[in-house]
Design an enzyme around this catalytic site. Structure first.
Site, short mmCIF file in Angstrom:
data_model
loop_
_atom_site.label_atom_id
_atom_site.label_comp_id
_atom_site.label_asym_id
_atom_site.label_seq_id
_atom_site.Cartn_x
_atom_site.Cartn_y
_atom_site.Cartn_z
N HIS A 163 8.48 -3.65 -8.84
CA HIS A 163 8.58 -2.71 -7.71
C HIS A 163 9.99 -2.10 -7.63
CE1 HIS A 163 8.28 -1.22 -3.58
NE2 HIS A 163 7.07 -1.65 -3.45
N ASP A 209 3.16 7.88 -1.05
CA ASP A 209 2.81 6.53 -1.49
C ASP A 209 1.57 6.64 -2.37
OD1 ASP A 209 2.26 3.36 0.32
OD2 ASP A 209 2.30 3.87 -1.82
N GLU A 215 7.30 2.42 -9.84
CA GLU A 215 6.96 1.03 -10.17
C GLU A 215 6.04 0.95 -11.38
OE1 GLU A 215 5.35 -0.49 -6.45
OE2 GLU A 215 6.58 1.00 -5.42
O1 TA6 Z 1 4.68 0.13 -3.58
C1 TA6 Z 1 4.48 0.88 -2.42
C2 TA6 Z 1 4.10 -0.07 -1.30
O2 TA6 Z 1 2.87 -0.70 -1.56
C3 TA6 Z 1 4.09 0.71 0.02
O3 TA6 Z 1 2.78 0.86 0.51
C4 TA6 Z 1 4.97 -0.15 0.94
O4 TA6 Z 1 4.20 -1.11 1.60
C5 TA6 Z 1 5.94 -0.75 -0.07
O5 TA6 Z 1 5.10 -1.11 -1.17
C6 TA6 Z 1 6.83 -1.85 0.43
O6 TA6 Z 1 6.08 -3.00 0.70
P1 TA6 Z 1 6.92 -4.29 1.26
O7 TA6 Z 1 5.91 -5.36 1.39
O8 TA6 Z 1 7.99 -4.61 0.25
O9 TA6 Z 1 7.53 -3.81 2.56
#
Ligand code: TA6
Length: 297
Positions: free
Chosen positions: A167, A211, A270
């Site tokens: 991520h 997103d 990601e």
């Molecule tokens: O990768 C994008 C995502 O899935 C968004 O929807 C947002 O939730 C982000 O990840 C961050 O998630 P987190 O659990 O690290 O706050």
């Protein structure tokens, strides 16, 4: 948990690595290759910083990142595993799995060619959270480019399906000035538009929360940043999906650890096995999810 002192005993410091601690006592590993530096939190086996020679940090870390046990650190490259996003059928389980909220074991520190390499392992899971007998290894190689490899091994007698993502939060000059190429004509799930399936037309630009989970990803993805006069190149292997995310204003406020206007200076690209790109491992099988990151002037 390996403290910084334990780690110094296990891996005597050298010109290529040393240890420190976060302000809350999390052990940090500093990898050095010439004028290139990277910092990794042993908690979460999470890269926090990657500074190639003569470059500003390629990774973004929130000014309000929490270094608290049980919480994820906002920024760098958190590891989402064994599920990407919300748990498929149990909302009590943490989003993006649980391995980013665990202390990993540093198992190797070495030089390979002209790169410094660190290997972490996580093999003991909380059985209430996850039953399959899988094990995880993360390998980080720091040199002229950054290679991050998350390896899943199925040690059980049953097949197991895993969704995951590296991520990565990238540091940019301003979200309004960048564009992302390499995903043109790819289908994506639009999480801010009722998860509808759309097709990417041209480069990705930002004017609000974005997103998206892209599929059929088969080429280099580039973040073009005129403000920093650089292009960040991300190439994945063992992955045919990619997630592009910026929370913008409202979601940043809801998250609470993005820092003041932090969203303007970050974008997530990601390297993933997300949605239909989840991977099923037969008994004894191994899967490598790999991101290679480098800066091009
Ligand atoms: O990768 C994008 C995502 O899935 C968004 O929807 C947002 O939730 C982000 O990840 C961050 O998630 P987190 O659990 O690290 O706050």
């Amino acid at each position: 948990m390996q403290s910084a002192d334990n780690l110094r005993q296990l891996f005597p410091e050298s010109p290529h690595w040393h240890f420190s601690e976060s302000r809350t006592g999390f052990p940090l590993l500093h990898l050095i290759d010439g004028n290139t530096q990277a910092t990794v939190s042993v908690y979460g086996a999470q890269l926090l910083s990657y500074c190639p020679a003569a470059q500003e940090d390629v990774l973004w870390l929130s000014d309000d990142a929490r270094f608290q046990q049980g919480k994820s650190i906002r920024g760098g490259i958190p590891l989402c595993w064994p599920w990407f996003g919300p748990h498929p059928n149990d909302s009590d389980k943490p989003a993006h799995g649980f391995v980013r909220n665990r202390y990993w074991q540093l198992t190797a520190l070495t030089r390979v060619g002209d790169a410094s390499l660190a290997r972490f392992r996580l093999s003991e899971f909380d059985q209430t959270l996850y039953q399959p007998k899988l094990s995880l290894e993360l390998e980080i190689s720091v040199g002229d480019s950054l290679k991050v490899q998350l390896t899943t091994t199925n040690n059980s007698q049953e097949s197991a399906t895993v969704s995951s993502a590296l991520h990565s939060y990238f540091a940019i000059s301003d979200i309004g000035d960048i564009q992302i190429t390499g995903l043109e004509d790819k289908p994506f799930r639009d999480a801010v538009n009722n998860n509808s399936t759309c097709l990417q037309r041209g480069p990705i630009r930002f004017s609000g929360e974005l997103d998206r989970v892209y599929q059929n990803v088969d080429a280099e993805i580039c973040i073009h940043d005129p403000g920093l006069e650089r292009v960040i190149s991300i190439s994945g292997t063992g992955s045919q999906s990619a997630v592009v995310w910026n929370p913008w204003v409202e979601k940043s406020l809801r998250l609470g650890d993005m820092g003041k206007d932090g969203y303007r200076n970050m974008v997530c690209v990601e390297t993933a096995n997300a949605d239909q790109d989840a991977r099923t491992l037969k008994p004894g099988a191994t899967h490598h999810l790999v991101a290679c990151i480098q800066v091009k002037p």
